[in-house]
Design an enzyme around this catalytic site. Structure first.
Site, short mmCIF file in Angstrom:
data_model
loop_
_atom_site.label_atom_id
_atom_site.label_comp_id
_atom_site.label_asym_id
_atom_site.label_seq_id
_atom_site.Cartn_x
_atom_site.Cartn_y
_atom_site.Cartn_z
CD GLU A 262 5.62 -4.83 -4.35
OE1 GLU A 262 4.75 -3.98 -4.12
OE2 GLU A 262 5.82 -5.32 -5.46
N PRO A 263 6.72 -4.85 1.73
CG PRO A 263 7.79 -5.91 3.52
CD PRO A 263 7.47 -6.07 2.07
N GLY A 264 6.58 -1.67 3.26
CA GLY A 264 7.30 -0.41 3.50
C GLY A 264 7.12 -0.05 4.97
CB CYS A 331 2.62 31.03 7.23
SG CYS A 331 3.64 31.73 8.53
CD GLU A 332 -1.09 25.68 3.91
OE1 GLU A 332 -2.15 25.06 3.80
OE2 GLU A 332 -0.31 25.91 2.97
C1 LIG Z 1 3.98 2.17 -1.40
C2 LIG Z 1 4.08 0.81 -1.96
C3 LIG Z 1 4.28 -0.29 -1.12
C4 LIG Z 1 4.43 -0.16 0.38
O1 LIG Z 1 3.25 0.10 1.05
P1 LIG Z 1 3.27 0.16 2.64
O2 LIG Z 1 1.87 0.47 3.01
O3 LIG Z 1 4.23 1.21 3.07
O4 LIG Z 1 3.70 -1.17 3.14
C5 LIG Z 1 4.41 -1.53 -1.71
N1 LIG Z 1 4.32 -1.70 -3.06
C6 LIG Z 1 4.11 -0.67 -3.89
C7 LIG Z 1 4.05 -0.91 -5.34
C8 LIG Z 1 3.97 0.61 -3.37
O5 LIG Z 1 3.74 1.64 -4.22
#
Ligand SMILES: *Cc1c(COP(=O)(O)O)cnc(C)c1O
Length: 404
Positions: A262-264, A331-332
């Site tokens: 699950e790469p983000g 403003c902080e």
């Molecule tokens: C946030 C998240 C990801 C992605 O993580 P990255 O560090 O952005 O790759 C994958 N799986 C789950 C369940 C997440 O909550």
């Protein structure tokens, strides 16, 4: 490696105004293809963790290049469906979500990943063997760039502890639930591939408890470089080692399992640029501040995670470098960078923050009643507006004004 040049970015800033987020479609495709190549030896699938960046056009692009989608809320699921993903290509991995949201996800037909025993019981009681699910486990591995983004340790709220496997088995047996996958996600920015390999061994030992298992989901946490010389998760080496591990496991058990990721951040971070304008140069006894027309309400990572974002003054590239503290207009305390060497900054210059694709716009807010920035995507060489900049009326849009 596809990147946008300072000249292209400058042109976009002039055409669309600042602050503006810019995403480069070619770079997203490049990152996706990197992963596909690296994990070519396994039956890998990649579910883009869209909480990093959910603009509908980014989702459509992901669909087009062949990715699947990981969603943490029912709204993300609906955005995914709208972007054209088939339900079976969407994985729903929420936490602390009420049962009704799981029921809705089931009705929409997406893959469901359950992360606590209470919901597992409720889901099993209601649907039994009719709707196979996945289970998010907590492997108790400490990993990730810092505590806020670590999710697999013993104090974490995520997943069901592997030490509760007996309880999981009881629920599964009494409700006849079919568990088709087990999942772990230990955090973000993991540079040590040993963490994934260690996690995989834990998952293999858990796999023995599930007769219907088809999938091991190793989550994500692939690190990308945020500054020159920064390490990056070695996905090629990880791919090779995982492929060997899966082959050995298959030989030992006769079981052929798929691996999901699950790469983000890995897919979108480097595709993104955040362009701001220097509003004020302010000399104090301690430093020279560059005050820009943005703040942590637009890019919260430096203040929230102590994250480093590489910054370049694209308007004055040949000037000598000087040392600055780059701050926002909130403003902080609102510091983007301390003691940063930049080509001499003049009021009106454009500064670019690199690696702004992941958790940038997505975590933005209207704090200080400031407007959220516009988003632009460069696709097929053309820069196109994909989200209008907020206007004043947006601040009042959902407010109900009383006669006071
Ligand atoms: C946030 C998240 C990801 C992605 O993580 P990255 O560090 O952005 O790759 C994958 N799986 C789950 C369940 C997440 O909550």
């Amino acid at each position: 490696m596809p990147n946008l040049s300072p000249a292209q970015l400058s042109e976009i800033a002039t055409a669309h105004g600042t602050p503006v987020y810019v995403y480069h479609a070619d770079r997203i495709a490049h990152q996706y293809n990197n992963l596909k190549k690296a994990f070519g030896g396994t039956k890998a699938r990649f579910f883009y963790a869209c909480k990093a960046l959910t603009n509908i056009n980014v989702l459509k692009l992901m669909k087009k290049i062949g990715a699947s989608l990981d969603c943490v809320s029912i709204q993300e699921v609906k955005l995914g469906l709208k972007a054209g993903f088939a339900p079976e290509d969407i994985l729903f991995t929420p936490n602390c979500t009420d049962f009704q949201e799981y029921v809705e996800a089931k009705e929409l037909g997406v893959n469901i990943n359950i992360d606590n025993i209470s919901i597992l019981e409720q889901f099993g009681n209601k649907f039994g063997s009719s709707y196979p699910v996945m289970i998010r486990l907590n492997p108790h591995i400490m990993a990730g760039g810092n505590f806020k983004i670590s999710t697999g340790h013993v104090d974490s709220k995520f997943g069901i502890s592997i030490h509760q496997i007996r309880h999981i088995e009881r629920v599964v047996k009494s409700t006849k639930l079919k568990v088709r996958g087990i999942h772990m996600h230990t955090g973000s920015e993991i540079k040590d591939i040993g963490v994934f390999l260690e996690g995989l061994q834990v998952m293999f030992s858990m796999a023995e408890h599930f007769a219907d298992l088809e999938v091991i989901d190793l989550g994500s946490g692939f690190k990308v470089p945020y500054q020159p010389g920064d390490p990056e998760t070695d996905v090629n080496s990880l791919g090779q080692k995982l492929s060997e591990a899966f082959k050995n496991h298959e030989k030992e058990t006769g079981r052929k399992l798929q691996v999901w990721f699950e790469p983000g951040k890995y897919l979108v971070s480097e595709s993104g640029y955040f362009i701001v304008k220097a509003n004020v140069i302010k000399q104090t006894p301690a430093t020279v501040f560059v005050g820009v027309n943005s703040g942590f309400n637009h890019l919260i990572r430096p203040m929230f995670y102590d994250a480093y974002h590489y910054i370049v003054n694209i308007s004055n590239p040949t000037a000598p470098e000087r040392i600055y503290t780059v701050v926002g207009n909130i403003c902080e305390t609102d510091t983007f960078a301390w003691d940063r060497k930049l080509h001499e900054v003049r009021e009106g210059d454009y500064l670019v923050f690199y690696n702004a694709g992941a958790y940038g716009f997505e975590m933005s807010s209207n704090f200080n009643s400031r407007l959220k920035p516009a988003e632009v995507m460069v696709i097929d060489g053309k820069a196109q507006l994909i989200r209008k900049r907020d206007v004043y009326e947006d601040l009042l849009r959902n407010q109900i004004e009383l006669d006071i």
